[in-house]
Design a protein around this motif. Structure first.
Motif, PDB file in Angstrom:
ATOM      1  N   LEU A 154      55.594   9.733  66.955  1.00  0.00           N
ATOM      2  CA  LEU A 154      54.283   9.986  67.190  1.00  0.00           C
ATOM      3  C   LEU A 154      53.926  11.417  67.689  1.00  0.00           C
ATOM      4  O   LEU A 154      54.769  12.069  68.353  1.00  0.00           O
ATOM      5  CB  LEU A 154      53.811   9.140  68.423  1.00  0.00           C
ATOM      6  CG  LEU A 154      53.961   7.522  67.994  1.00  0.00           C
ATOM      7  CD1 LEU A 154      53.716   6.729  69.295  1.00  0.00           C
ATOM      8  CD2 LEU A 154      53.377   7.075  66.842  1.00  0.00           C
ATOM      9  N   ALA A 155      52.681  11.842  67.007  1.00  0.00           N
ATOM     10  CA  ALA A 155      52.162  13.251  67.440  1.00  0.00           C
ATOM     11  C   ALA A 155      50.569  13.483  67.231  1.00  0.00           C
ATOM     12  O   ALA A 155      50.214  12.195  66.393  1.00  0.00           O
ATOM     13  CB  ALA A 155      52.805  14.149  66.652  1.00  0.00           C
ATOM     14  N   PRO A 156      50.064  14.017  67.756  1.00  0.00           N
ATOM     15  CA  PRO A 156      48.576  14.049  67.590  1.00  0.00           C
ATOM     16  C   PRO A 156      48.072  14.428  65.978  1.00  0.00           C
ATOM     17  O   PRO A 156      49.006  15.373  65.308  1.00  0.00           O
ATOM     18  CB  PRO A 156      47.915  15.190  68.268  1.00  0.00           C
ATOM     19  CG  PRO A 156      48.909  15.662  69.446  1.00  0.00           C
ATOM     20  CD  PRO A 156      50.336  15.131  68.763  1.00  0.00           C
ATOM     21  N   VAL A 157      47.252  13.603  65.449  1.00  0.00           N
ATOM     22  CA  VAL A 157      47.061  13.511  63.821  1.00  0.00           C
ATOM     23  C   VAL A 157      45.600  13.820  63.880  1.00  0.00           C
ATOM     24  O   VAL A 157      45.081  12.911  64.297  1.00  0.00           O
ATOM     25  CB  VAL A 157      47.644  12.419  62.953  1.00  0.00           C
ATOM     26  CG1 VAL A 157      47.309  12.798  61.623  1.00  0.00           C
ATOM     27  CG2 VAL A 157      49.052  12.398  63.253  1.00  0.00           C
ATOM     28  N   ASP A 158      44.929  14.602  62.687  1.00  0.00           N
ATOM     29  CA  ASP A 158      43.476  15.021  62.537  1.00  0.00           C
ATOM     30  C   ASP A 158      43.454  14.016  61.458  1.00  0.00           C
ATOM     31  O   ASP A 158      43.879  14.692  60.375  1.00  0.00           O
ATOM     32  CB  ASP A 158      43.540  16.285  62.570  1.00  0.00           C
ATOM     33  CG  ASP A 158      41.643  16.358  62.414  1.00  0.00           C
ATOM     34  OD1 ASP A 158      41.111  15.646  61.761  1.00  0.00           O
ATOM     35  OD2 ASP A 158      41.244  17.753  62.768  1.00  0.00           O
ATOM     36  N   VAL A 159      42.852  13.050  61.161  1.00  0.00           N
ATOM     37  CA  VAL A 159      42.770  12.107  60.196  1.00  0.00           C
ATOM     38  C   VAL A 159      42.048  12.891  59.092  1.00  0.00           C
ATOM     39  O   VAL A 159      42.375  13.028  57.853  1.00  0.00           O
ATOM     40  CB  VAL A 159      42.475  10.793  60.446  1.00  0.00           C
ATOM     41  CG1 VAL A 159      41.812  10.006  59.179  1.00  0.00           C
ATOM     42  CG2 VAL A 159      43.254  10.064  61.228  1.00  0.00           C
ATOM     43  N   ASN A 160      40.581  13.537  59.417  1.00  0.00           N
ATOM     44  CA  ASN A 160      39.992  14.157  58.842  1.00  0.00           C
ATOM     45  C   ASN A 160      40.654  15.201  57.953  1.00  0.00           C
ATOM     46  O   ASN A 160      40.373  15.571  56.754  1.00  0.00           O
ATOM     47  CB  ASN A 160      38.807  15.055  59.373  1.00  0.00           C
ATOM     48  CG  ASN A 160      37.644  13.704  59.686  1.00  0.00           C
ATOM     49  OD1 ASN A 160      37.705  12.769  59.137  1.00  0.00           O
ATOM     50  ND2 ASN A 160      36.672  14.058  60.530  1.00  0.00           N
ATOM     51  N   GLN A 161      41.404  15.950  58.577  1.00  0.00           N
ATOM     52  CA  GLN A 161      42.313  17.119  57.876  1.00  0.00           C
ATOM     53  C   GLN A 161      43.324  16.698  56.949  1.00  0.00           C
ATOM     54  O   GLN A 161      43.213  17.341  55.785  1.00  0.00           O
ATOM     55  CB  GLN A 161      42.740  17.864  59.024  1.00  0.00           C
ATOM     56  CG  GLN A 161      43.714  19.014  58.382  1.00  0.00           C
ATOM     57  CD  GLN A 161      44.455  20.186  59.392  1.00  0.00           C
ATOM     58  OE1 GLN A 161      44.328  19.500  60.552  1.00  0.00           O
ATOM     59  NE2 GLN A 161      45.182  21.043  59.055  1.00  0.00           N
ATOM     60  N   MET A 162      43.773  15.528  57.331  1.00  0.00           N
ATOM     61  CA  MET A 162      44.727  14.897  56.402  1.00  0.00           C
ATOM     62  C   MET A 162      44.137  14.391  55.137  1.00  0.00           C
ATOM     63  O   MET A 162      44.505  14.757  53.922  1.00  0.00           O
ATOM     64  CB  MET A 162      45.501  13.682  56.989  1.00  0.00           C
ATOM     65  CG  MET A 162      46.483  13.014  56.181  1.00  0.00           C
ATOM     66  SD  MET A 162      47.170  11.545  56.948  1.00  0.00           S
ATOM     67  CE  MET A 162      45.710  10.281  56.837  1.00  0.00           C
ATOM     68  N   VAL A 163      42.876  13.964  55.107  1.00  0.00           N
ATOM     69  CA  VAL A 163      42.137  13.416  53.953  1.00  0.00           C
ATOM     70  C   VAL A 163      41.818  14.343  53.216  1.00  0.00           C
ATOM     71  O   VAL A 163      41.835  14.314  52.048  1.00  0.00           O
ATOM     72  CB  VAL A 163      41.080  12.485  54.575  1.00  0.00           C
ATOM     73  CG1 VAL A 163      40.185  12.086  53.344  1.00  0.00           C
ATOM     74  CG2 VAL A 163      41.605  11.244  55.081  1.00  0.00           C
ATOM     75  N   THR A 164      41.161  15.697  53.875  1.00  0.00           N
ATOM     76  CA  THR A 164      40.471  16.593  53.211  1.00  0.00           C
ATOM     77  C   THR A 164      41.631  17.402  52.191  1.00  0.00           C
ATOM     78  O   THR A 164      41.568  17.707  51.039  1.00  0.00           O
ATOM     79  CB  THR A 164      40.056  17.842  54.042  1.00  0.00           C
ATOM     80  OG1 THR A 164      38.945  17.002  54.793  1.00  0.00           O
ATOM     81  CG2 THR A 164      39.476  18.607  53.162  1.00  0.00           C
ATOM     82  N   LEU A 165      42.783  17.443  52.712  1.00  0.00           N
ATOM     83  CA  LEU A 165      44.258  18.182  51.952  1.00  0.00           C
ATOM     84  C   LEU A 165      44.414  17.218  50.817  1.00  0.00           C
ATOM     85  O   LEU A 165      44.991  17.798  49.710  1.00  0.00           O
ATOM     86  CB  LEU A 165      45.099  18.385  53.031  1.00  0.00           C
ATOM     87  CG  LEU A 165      45.022  19.300  54.063  1.00  0.00           C
ATOM     88  CD1 LEU A 165      46.079  19.515  54.999  1.00  0.00           C
ATOM     89  CD2 LEU A 165      45.017  20.815  53.222  1.00  0.00           C
ATOM     90  N   LEU A 166      44.767  15.959  50.914  1.00  0.00           N
ATOM     91  CA  LEU A 166      45.088  15.105  49.909  1.00  0.00           C
ATOM     92  C   LEU A 166      44.058  14.962  48.921  1.00  0.00           C
ATOM     93  O   LEU A 166      44.400  14.946  47.577  1.00  0.00           O
ATOM     94  CB  LEU A 166      45.342  13.647  50.480  1.00  0.00           C
ATOM     95  CG  LEU A 166      46.672  13.529  51.357  1.00  0.00           C
ATOM     96  CD1 LEU A 166      46.777  12.267  52.034  1.00  0.00           C
ATOM     97  CD2 LEU A 166      47.932  13.942  50.380  1.00  0.00           C
TER      98      LEU A 166
ATOM     99  N   LEU B  61      47.985   6.740  52.348  1.00  0.00           N
ATOM    100  CA  LEU B  61      46.927   7.275  51.712  1.00  0.00           C
ATOM    101  C   LEU B  61      47.214   7.557  50.199  1.00  0.00           C
ATOM    102  O   LEU B  61      46.371   7.231  49.301  1.00  0.00           O
ATOM    103  CB  LEU B  61      46.315   8.301  52.545  1.00  0.00           C
ATOM    104  CG  LEU B  61      44.957   8.888  51.782  1.00  0.00           C
ATOM    105  CD1 LEU B  61      44.035   7.727  51.825  1.00  0.00           C
ATOM    106  CD2 LEU B  61      44.592  10.154  52.851  1.00  0.00           C
ATOM    107  N   THR B  62      48.388   8.214  50.204  1.00  0.00           N
ATOM    108  CA  THR B  62      48.750   8.501  48.719  1.00  0.00           C
ATOM    109  C   THR B  62      48.881   7.140  47.788  1.00  0.00           C
ATOM    110  O   THR B  62      48.517   7.142  46.565  1.00  0.00           O
ATOM    111  CB  THR B  62      50.055   9.242  48.761  1.00  0.00           C
ATOM    112  OG1 THR B  62      50.044  10.495  49.580  1.00  0.00           O
ATOM    113  CG2 THR B  62      50.511   9.577  47.306  1.00  0.00           C
ATOM    114  N   ASN B  63      49.543   6.240  48.371  1.00  0.00           N
ATOM    115  CA  ASN B  63      49.828   5.022  47.763  1.00  0.00           C
ATOM    116  C   ASN B  63      48.281   4.144  47.341  1.00  0.00           C
ATOM    117  O   ASN B  63      48.011   3.911  46.294  1.00  0.00           O
ATOM    118  CB  ASN B  63      50.402   3.899  48.449  1.00  0.00           C
ATOM    119  CG  ASN B  63      50.986   2.727  47.554  1.00  0.00           C
ATOM    120  OD1 ASN B  63      50.014   1.696  47.401  1.00  0.00           O
ATOM    121  ND2 ASN B  63      52.245   2.490  47.217  1.00  0.00           N
TER     122      ASN B  63
END
Length: 841
Positions: A668-680, A717-719
């Motif tokens: 576990l660590a802080p995750v920015d979901v918006n950033q992850m989606v934008t990059l993918l 998300l990739t799957n």
């Protein structure tokens, strides 16, 4: 002759015919002559009538006398033919006679006069010949009948010639010996076959030759032959010599009866009689024979022993004089052809014995079926009766003990149990008074008594209060654990002689034991000396064992009552705890059952999914070796595709295995979901464009950070994006969105302990993947997250995949305390949503 002789005369010369008529007329009309002057007339007259004799010239125009002779013999060979001719010779006569003519007469006046006599002689010769032939036929028929009769006889029949060789051998001889007539006829080798022993053969052959040479007869001579199959059989012989019509001996005839079975039966009968004799005289039960007048005619030694008498006194005994007349009906039953039975106490007439006996009788029947008396089988059943009486007493004791146990078990009050023991003991052992003595810390104390005299100044329960070691009879029982009977208290050393109980003259006591511990004694008293025996003591011990159980139960019941309140409190305290544990156990059990089912399904599915690509790989490898070279590129393409599918399947299986074993836990660590989606979305826009698809990202601003493993979320998300790309047709759109939702009662943090310091928060960060593909039916949605499940769209479009991707995604999301949901309708696309809890450190 009494009637006219019919003559057919064949001659082509009229004067010769007249000459013959004149010669025949000398018989004064004794002949009727029919003439034939040509061959045609001869054949016509021969066919038209019957003649006694035929006369024929030797030389006839167109044919001769020999032809006439042949024609007549062809019609009726019994009609004599006489050749009458004027031109003859001895050669002609010889030829005619040789061909079958009856005689030969010349036509000269000197010879023709004897023609009538010649005809009569020919007819007489013919008649004599016919009679001889008929006699010979009758003799032949008689011989055939005789041979057939001998041949079909059931008895062995053979005949010997003068040298001892076989001249006749009938079918019975074949059947019994096994040797056929073809094997034995005309020689004497059968003697060696039937009697292989030389001495035996010489003796029997000499006897056979004596019959032939000296005319001896043999009656019932038994010999043992060896048959062709090696079996030995006993034959009883009757033999006599055969003589011809001159009285000369020409051989012998022998009749042999196979008595093998009879001999065996005789031997068996003799053996049976010997066995019966041995059975009769050495039988372990008594046996007697008696006549119709009920007189004993024979008996064996055991019968004498049972009745305790002697054979001399019993043989001839008239049983109608028996002391016990009740035995007579069973004896008489046998005399009317029925079986009889008697059982009772027999009082001997020939002695003083009284014996319990059991007797069965049956009729004695002779060979004609007539009843000649009876036979009786007698057994001494005294011991059986004793055992039956003992069993009866034991049953009575068992019933009393059963009723006692039931009565004692009906209450758990200690005082009531003691009272009932004193009441019920009387059913087991009779007595005048009874008492219960209990032991505590080695001290015996009378706890209860019943039946003691009212004049006693003190109750017996107050008289005894002393250490067990100081009372002799109690110490003895405590040391041995066995009951004790005192027939006479006055002669028992150490008996406590109190004035109040001096009336007690006999005592029986038994220890009251719990396992091996003596907790007391049960004592019975009687005013009659010698009243109690050891048998009473043993019965009392059985009762004391039941009483011990009741006493112990009553004591335990008191202890239970004392602890009842404490236990109730403890039970109340434990009830809540057990209820909670029960719920946890039930949940764990359900989980185990689910895991077991999933394991079975997983193994089955893995086997199925691995076989398919492996089978394809094997098939295309075979095609590479034997298929067309121009298709090798296509075969290699398929092999690469199936290999990649197999690799993907194995990697997914390994991933699932690590998840199931708990080896994969989120870091576990802080995750920015918006950033992850934008990059993918940015990285995969070109890939989607190459497929003719539009990939969009719609992010909710200012989303809070979540505690998660970013690599796991990227995998999820990739799957989902890959699935959307594979199932969306060209020209479609795939949209990835983020959002912030407020959880309702249906969503909660599934496993907070996996999030370490995670705390409950009603807010959820979500990301979803929507497509414009074919959609998913409600029925398929229920199975989407099952391992190896592939929907109808996957089967129709042949989209590559293992059926494990969504199952892995769900496992990864649940590791974060989240869950996945799907929204879809057939023909309207699908949306997969990932719900992740917002947690705070």
């Amino acid at each position: 002759m009494d009637s006219l002789i019919r003559v057919l005369y064949v001659d082509d010369y009229p004067l010769d015919r007249e000459l013959v008529r004149d010669a025949l007329e000398q018989e004064y009309g004794g002949f009727v002559v029919t003439e034939a002057a040509s061959r045609q007339e001869f054949e016509a007259r021969l066919a038209a009538g019957a003649y006694d004799v035929v006369l024929s010239d030797f030389n006839i125009l167109g044919f001769d006398g020999l032809a006439v002779l042949d024609a007549v013999r062809a019609v009726d060979p019994t009609v004599p033919v006489v050749i009458v001719t004027g031109t003859g010779s001895e050669e002609v006569a010889a030829e005619a006679i040789k061909r079958g003519a009856a005689d030969y007469v010349l036509k000269s006046p000197r010879h023709i006069r004897r023609l009538p006599q010649t005809i009569h002689a020919a007819l007489e010769k013919q008649r004599t010949q016919q009679e001889r032939e008929q006699a010979e036929q009758r003799i032949a028929a008689l011989l055939r009948f005789q041979n057939e009769m001998l041949d079909t006889a059931a008895t062995w029949i053979d005949t010997l010639d003068a040298a001892g060789n076989i001249a006749f051998w009938n079918r019975a001889a074949e059947r019994i010996s096994g040797y056929t007539r073809e094997e034995v006829m005309g020689h004497g080798r059968v003697w060696e076959w039937l009697y292989p022993d030389p001495e035996d053969r010489a003796r029997i052959f000499a006897r056979a030759m004596a019959i032939i040479q000296r005319g001896e007869r043999v009656e019932n001579l038994e010999t043992i032959i060896r048959c062709k199959d090696g079996e030995r059989r006993t034959i009883s012989w009757h033999s006599n010599n055969l003589v011809d019509k001159t009285g000369q001996t020409v051989g012998s005839i022998a009749l042999g009866a196979d008595v093998t079975e009879r001999k065996r039966m005789e031997e068996a009968l003799a053996a049976s009689e010997e066995r019966y004799r041995l059975l009769f005289y050495r039988s372990p039960v008594g046996v007697l024979h008696y006549d119709p007048h009920l007189r004993i005619t024979d008996c064996n030694a055991r019968f004498v022993t049972v009745l305790q008498s002697s054979r001399e006194r019993l043989i001839g005994l008239d049983m109608t004089t028996l002391t016990d007349q009740s035995v007579l009906p069973a004896l008489r039953q046998a005399l009317i052809g029925e079986d009889g039975f008697y059982e009772g106490l027999y009082r001997a007439t020939t002695g003083t014995a009284e014996v319990w006996v059991s007797m069965r009788t049956a009729p004695l029947v002779d060979a004609r079926g007539q009843i000649t008396g009876g036979v009786g089988i007698v057994e001494d059943i005294t011991e059986r009766k004793r055992i039956e009486e003992a069993e009866h007493e034991q049953r009575a004791l068992a019933e009393a003990l059963r009723d006692t146990a039931a009565a004692l078990a009906s209450t758990l009050s200690f005082d009531e149990v003691l009272d009932r023991i004193l009441i019920e003991v009387g059913r087991v052992v009779p007595h005048d008074a009874a008492r219960i003595i209990l032991v505590e810390d080695g001290v015996a104390r009378a706890a209860r008594s019943r039946g003691y005299a009212e004049q006693e100044p003190e109750a017996p329960s107050q008289l005894l209060h002393a250490p067990v070691d100081t009372v002799v009879n109690l110490r003895t029982m405590a040391e041995t654990g066995r009951p004790l009977a005192i027939p006479d208290t006055r002669s028992y050393p150490g008996w406590l002689d109190w004035p109040q109980t001096r009336w007690v003259r006999s005592n029986a006591s038994a220890p009251i034991k719990i396992k091996e511990w003596v907790i007391g004694f049960l004592g019975l008293d009687s005013a009659q000396p010698g009243f109690f025996t050891q048998v009473h003591a043993e019965r009392l011990q059985a009762f004391a064992d039941e009483a011990a159980v009741a006493i112990e139960n009553a004591r335990l019941y008191d202890e239970v009552r004392r602890h009842a309140a404490e236990l109730e409190q403890k039970v109340a305290e434990r009830t809540a705890e057990l209820t909670q544990r029960e719920a946890a156990l039930r949940a764990a059990n359900e989980q185990l059952q689910q895991l077991s089912r999933l394991k079975s399904e997983f193994v089955s599915n893995v086997s199925h999914e691995l076989r398919t690509p492996l089978a394809n790989i094997k098939t295309y490898l075979w095609l590479l070796e034997r298929g067309k070279p121009e298709k090798h590129a296509k075969y290699m393409e398929t092999l690469h595709r199936e290999s990649e599918l197999l690799q993907s399947l194995i990697e997914d299986l390994l991933h699932l295995s690590r998840l199931d074993l708990g080896k994969v836990q989120p870091v576990l660590a802080p995750v920015d979901v918006n950033q992850m989606v934008t990059l993918l979305v940015g990285d995969r826009a070109t890939l989607f464009a190459d497929r003719g698809l539009t990939l969009e990202a719609r992010v909710e601003p200012n989303l809070p950070l979540i505690q998660a493993d970013e690599k796991m979320l990227i995998q999820v998300l990739t799957n989902l994006m890959t699935n959307a790309m594979n199932y969306t047709p060209a020209g479609g759109t795939v949209t990835v969105k983020t959002g912030l939702e407020i959880a309702d009662g249906g969503l909660r943090i599934a496993d907070a302990q996996d999030l370490h310091s995670a705390t409950y928060n009603p807010q959820w960060v979500t990301f979803s993947v929507s497509d414009t593909g074919p959609g998913i039916s409600a029925e398929e949605q229920a199975h989407l997250f099952e391992r190896f499940y592939r929907g109808e769209a996957a089967r129709q479009t042949a989209v590559p995949g293992t059926g494990l991707g969504l199952a892995i995604c769900q496992e990864l999301v649940e590791r974060h305390g989240g869950r996945m949901t799907v929204e879809s309708q057939p023909g309207a696309g699908s949306t997969f949503i990932v719900w992740l809890p917002v947690t705070q450190e």
